[in-house]
Design a protein around this motif. Structure first.
Motif, PDB file in Angstrom:
ATOM      1  N   SER A 246       0.813  -1.220   0.000  1.00 53.00           N
ATOM      2  CA  SER A 246       0.000   0.000   0.000  1.00 53.00           C
ATOM      3  C   SER A 246       0.845   1.269   0.000  1.00 53.00           C
ATOM      4  CB  SER A 246      -0.934   0.014   1.212  1.00 53.00           C
ATOM      5  OG  SER A 246      -0.196   0.009   2.413  1.00 53.00           O
ATOM      6  N   ILE A 247       2.139   1.139   0.248  1.00 54.32           N
ATOM      7  CA  ILE A 247       3.037   2.291   0.187  1.00 54.32           C
ATOM      8  C   ILE A 247       3.226   2.767  -1.254  1.00 54.32           C
ATOM      9  CG2 ILE A 247       5.153   0.920  -0.066  1.00 54.32           C
ATOM     10  CD1 ILE A 247       4.754   4.093   2.069  1.00 54.32           C
ATOM     11  N   GLN A 248       2.920   1.910  -2.225  1.00 51.57           N
ATOM     12  CA  GLN A 248       3.170   2.232  -3.636  1.00 51.57           C
ATOM     13  C   GLN A 248       2.492   3.523  -4.091  1.00 51.57           C
ATOM     14  OE1 GLN A 248       2.536  -0.961  -6.470  1.00 51.57           O
ATOM     15  NE2 GLN A 248       2.233   0.497  -8.124  1.00 51.57           N
ATOM     16  N   PRO A 249       1.179   3.724  -3.839  1.00 56.73           N
ATOM     17  CA  PRO A 249       0.582   4.981  -4.319  1.00 56.73           C
ATOM     18  C   PRO A 249       1.180   6.214  -3.664  1.00 56.73           C
ATOM     19  CG  PRO A 249      -0.965   3.770  -2.935  1.00 56.73           C
ATOM     20  CD  PRO A 249       0.173   2.845  -3.223  1.00 56.73           C
ATOM     21  N   ILE A 250       1.667   6.084  -2.433  1.00 58.03           N
ATOM     22  CA  ILE A 250       2.307   7.224  -1.782  1.00 58.03           C
ATOM     23  C   ILE A 250       3.593   7.574  -2.517  1.00 58.03           C
ATOM     24  CG2 ILE A 250       3.386   8.051   0.361  1.00 58.03           C
ATOM     25  CD1 ILE A 250       1.426   6.235   1.872  1.00 58.03           C
ATOM     26  N   TYR A 251       4.397   6.545  -2.827  1.00 60.33           N
ATOM     27  CA  TYR A 251       5.603   6.775  -3.622  1.00 60.33           C
ATOM     28  C   TYR A 251       5.235   7.397  -4.973  1.00 60.33           C
ATOM     29  CZ  TYR A 251       8.414   3.752  -0.492  1.00 60.33           C
ATOM     30  OH  TYR A 251       9.077   3.210   0.577  1.00 60.33           O
ATOM     31  N   GLY A 252       4.218   6.822  -5.616  1.00 57.90           N
ATOM     32  CA  GLY A 252       3.829   7.278  -6.949  1.00 57.90           C
ATOM     33  C   GLY A 252       3.353   8.714  -6.964  1.00 57.90           C
ATOM     34  N   ILE A 253       2.547   9.101  -5.964  1.00 60.08           N
ATOM     35  CA  ILE A 253       2.029  10.471  -5.895  1.00 60.08           C
ATOM     36  C   ILE A 253       3.172  11.457  -5.650  1.00 60.08           C
ATOM     37  CG2 ILE A 253       0.614  12.036  -4.506  1.00 60.08           C
ATOM     38  CD1 ILE A 253      -1.335   9.642  -4.136  1.00 60.08           C
ATOM     39  N   ILE A 254       4.128  11.070  -4.816  1.00 56.98           N
ATOM     40  CA  ILE A 254       5.293  11.930  -4.570  1.00 56.98           C
ATOM     41  C   ILE A 254       6.101  12.115  -5.854  1.00 56.98           C
ATOM     42  CG2 ILE A 254       7.520  12.083  -3.371  1.00 56.98           C
ATOM     43  CD1 ILE A 254       6.179  10.683  -0.985  1.00 56.98           C
ATOM     44  N   ILE A 255       6.319  11.023  -6.590  1.00 54.40           N
ATOM     45  CA  ILE A 255       7.050  11.105  -7.862  1.00 54.40           C
ATOM     46  C   ILE A 255       6.294  11.989  -8.849  1.00 54.40           C
ATOM     47  CG2 ILE A 255       7.807   9.781  -9.887  1.00 54.40           C
ATOM     48  CD1 ILE A 255       8.367   7.433  -7.970  1.00 54.40           C
TER      49      ILE A 255
END
Length: 290
Positions: A246-255
């Motif tokens: 679930s950390i993936q969308p957080i990484y993606g939104i930051i990128i």
């Protein structure tokens, strides 16, 4: 194997986070690449297959597949290809935040699918978490209209999530018998073959100018990210790995915020918090019962 970081799984947990960071680059790249999604995914799969096939040959990784596993692996490739194409449409019709958060309903979908395919027990809490996810989706598209591009993006994102969940559940029974690189290689072959007609159907005049980004997508996101993610299936249950990712969308939104200047709206943030809250709650429950 259940998640329990106290039992020496910290390195595997970090591997999973690295995989998620690499895979999360798909959001920004999916928005940036100026090609039809089916054409992008066809090129991505073809490049990834060549790299993975070469890697397996150099490293001596067996590419042989049992006859009884051919159908599941082909199906997983079809589901993965469908997931990628629909996910890229969702990204193009909205933004990185909405596209990725819609996709990340898949851990809860996985919790409902796992009892059907893997004969595990469905828990009542999953029904409550499913309701929480639906509320989160409402915040992503408060103005529900098929003329609204965000609505269409969320709907196709949900379908993409379903395809991804199905692919993961199908592959769960196969990962213990094969190397992750060989499984990914055959899935890439399936996707490249099925989508190859789009090289002629879609306008491919800009494909050369987009190749650097397609190569980045194929190498960083697919070969490195997805292969590492697939290898983690050996260490965690399919539901646990979905939850931890679930950390993936957080990484993606930051990128996306850094490279595309896409800042999510307040409503999108609220919807995302609710969706990810459901994932985190299930993660905590999983650790307590591990």
């Amino acid at each position: 194997m259940s998640l329990n970081l106290k039992e020496g799984n910290l390195s595997r947990f970090l591997e999973l986070n690295l995989a998620m960071l690499l895979v999360s680059t798909s959001g920004a790249l999916g928005r940036y690449i100026q090609l039809a999604p089916a054409l992008t995914i066809a090129a991505r799969a073809a490049i990834a297959f060549v790299i993975l096939f070469g890697y397996c040959k150099i490293k001596g990784v067996s590419l042989e597949v049992s006859k009884s596993h051919i159908i599941p692996i082909v199906l997983s490739g079809l589901f993965l290809g469908g997931h990628w194409v629909t996910y890229f449409y969702s990204l193009q019709w909205s933004n990185v935040a909405i596209g990725m958060l819609s996709l990340f309903t898949y851990p809860i979908l996985t919790a409902f699918l796992e009892p059907i395919f893997l004969k595990t027990q469905l828990q009542r809490m999953h029904l409550l978490l499913g309701v929480l996810v639906l509320i989160g989706i409402y915040y992503l598209v408060p103005d529900f209209s098929l003329e609204n591009s965000n609505t269409l993006a969320v709907l196709i994102g949900l379908f993409s999530a379903l395809l991804y969940a199905l692919r993961n559940v199908i592959l769960k029974k196969q990962v213990s018998a094969y190397n992750g690189s060989s499984l990914m290689a055959w899935q890439m072959a399936v996707i490249a073959i099925v989508l190859s007609p789009f090289f002629w159907i879609e306008d491919s005049s800009e494909i050369v100018s987009q190749l650097p980004w397609i190569f980045t997508l194929a190498i960083v996101t697919t070969v490195l990210g997805h292969t590492l993610f697939l290898m983690c299936f050996k260490y965690f249950s399919i539901t646990s790995i979905s939850i931890l990712s679930s950390i993936q969308p957080i990484y993606g939104i930051i990128i996306g915020a850094i490279f595309l200047k896409e800042i999510p709206t307040f409503q999108t943030i609220i919807g995302g918090i609710l969706i990810l809250a459901a994932v985190v709650i299930e993660s905590l429950r999983t650790q307590k019962t591990a």
